[in-house]
Design an enzyme around this catalytic site. Structure first.
Site, short mmCIF file in Angstrom:
data_model
loop_
_atom_site.label_atom_id
_atom_site.label_comp_id
_atom_site.label_asym_id
_atom_site.label_seq_id
_atom_site.Cartn_x
_atom_site.Cartn_y
_atom_site.Cartn_z
N HIS A 199 -7.75 0.41 -9.87
CA HIS A 199 -6.38 0.93 -9.95
C HIS A 199 -5.33 -0.03 -9.44
O HIS A 199 -4.13 0.21 -9.60
CB HIS A 199 -6.28 2.28 -9.22
CG HIS A 199 -6.35 2.19 -7.72
ND1 HIS A 199 -5.25 2.38 -6.91
CD2 HIS A 199 -7.39 1.96 -6.89
CE1 HIS A 199 -5.61 2.27 -5.64
NE2 HIS A 199 -6.91 2.01 -5.61
N CYS A 323 -2.85 3.14 2.44
CA CYS A 323 -4.03 3.68 3.11
C CYS A 323 -3.75 4.04 4.56
O CYS A 323 -4.54 4.72 5.20
CB CYS A 323 -5.17 2.68 3.04
SG CYS A 323 -5.68 2.28 1.36
#
Length: 385
Positions: A199, A323
């Site tokens: 991705h 993240c």
């Protein structure tokens, strides 16, 4: 929406979306021997070849995973299973840095973390010293930093790999942000392992890969057991649609990476110039180091990044690694580069990619400048009351 958060995830390339949807319409477990199963397996084989061509390796050296986090864990946990020392840098993604710390918990003498300078360039001296004085199992150095875009020197990394191999150590690189954005040939790099996620370069989320060089003596320690999939390295039914989308994205990236990198680099420079002109006092992190074409990490002293992002809802950017978003602590990358906690909290990351246009950049400059002005005015008004 102006989407400038490619380091978090890139929009799916049209080729990848079409391939993924086509695979989703088919039925068949790639491990089954009937016609439908063989068809699914054939699609996986094509995708494995497409990714190998992008990386410059053999299809048989690719292990499909759920993404780079799993690939990083597989690499580090397998290497550390034989004992010895892990060596890495202070600006690695948490998928590497926190895994290394977890593995060596209670045994701090088995972990070496190399510091970085103010531009985010690692000082490899402690790692070379460890190679001379310790039994090093694995060295892990990222190719491109996810927050600043700062690049590792490929020639220096190849030299490190040579020294590591002479000492009996393996070399891993987290190339999640690099693959598909700059040309890469593993035949020249000489690392033993490489992690990536689809991705980041226009493939679907939830699929990635670990490159494992043929002949690398890595202890066989799969994270999941229960089947012989991926040569025993990853049990579980293959995500055929995701893998097919990864392959299509890899093929599109391979064909376009050189032209895209030049165009995106120009757009990044245009964005930075515009922000410098419109936002007094802003600073570009890592500006003196080689960086990914589409990444700029910009600190606006005294202006909280979350307030700036909230003031420009039509521009998708980030206040650091996706993240780590929502984490109470400031960026470990910027702190390692010598930035203060306040400056780290005042840093916005824009990341551009294959679909970014000149119009996107101009709108982002105008919107970001207006947002900073609004936040500064609000802060001044609040301070005056």
């Amino acid at each position: 929406m102006v989407y400038l958060d490619y380091n978090a995830t890139a929009p799916m390339r049209p080729e990848a979306l079409e391939a993924t949807l086509s695979a989703l319409k088919s039925v068949g477990n790639a491990s089954s021997m009937h016609h439908s199963g063989r068809g699914a397996a054939a699609r996986v084989d094509v995708a494995r070849r497409q990714l190998a061509e992008l990386l410059g390796c053999s299809p048989g050296e690719i292990i499909f995973t759920s993404g780079a986090t799993e690939a990083n864990n597989l690499a580090l946990r397998s290497a550390y299973a034989r004992g010895g020392t892990l060596a890495t840098t202070a600006v690695e993604h948490p998928a590497v840095l926190e895994t290394a710390r977890a593995l060596t918990a209670g045994k701090p003498d088995t972990l070496v973390i190399a510091p970085v300078d103010s531009n985010g360039i690692a000082d490899m001296g402690p790692i070379y010293e460890a190679l001379r004085t310790r039994d090093v199992a694995l060295i892990s150095v990222m190719l491109a930093n996810n927050e600043t875009g700062v690049l590792a020197d490929l020639a220096d990394l190849a030299d490190l790999a040579e020294a590591a191999h002479e000492a009996g150590a393996l070399v891993h690189t987290d190339a999640t942000q690099y693959v598909g954005r700059l040309p890469l040939d593993l035949a020249d790099l000489d690392v033993d392992l490489l992690s990536l996620s689809a991705h980041k370069f226009g493939g679907p989320q939830g699929v990635g890969a670990l490159f494992l060089r043929r002949g690398a003596t890595l202890p066989h320690r799969p994270l999941m057991i229960g089947g012989g999939h991926e040569r025993g390295w990853r049990a579980g039914t293959l995500n055929v649609a995701g893998i097919v989308g990864l392959g299509a994205a890899a093929e599109a990236a391979r064909l376009n990476v050189r032209a895209e990198s030049v165009r995106i680099s120009g757009l990044r420079d245009r964005l930075e110039a515009g922000l410098h002109a419109r936002v007094p006092g802003c600073q570009i992190n890592g500006s003196s180091a080689p960086r990914l074409p589409g990444v700029t990490s910009i600190t606006i002293p005294g202006v909280p990044a979350d307030a700036v992002l909230a003031a420009m809802p039509n521009v998708a950017a980030s206040d650091g690694s996706a993240c780590s978003s929502g984490a109470p602590s400031p960026s470990h990358v910027l702190l390692a580069m010598g930035r203060t906690r306040d400056d780290a909290d005042a840093t916005v990351r824009f990341s551009l990619g294959y679909a970014t246009t000149e119009e996107d950049v101009e709108r982002a400059i105008e919107t970001a400048a207006d947002a900073v002005t609004q936040v500064r005015a609000l802060m001044a008004a609040t301070a005056a009351t």
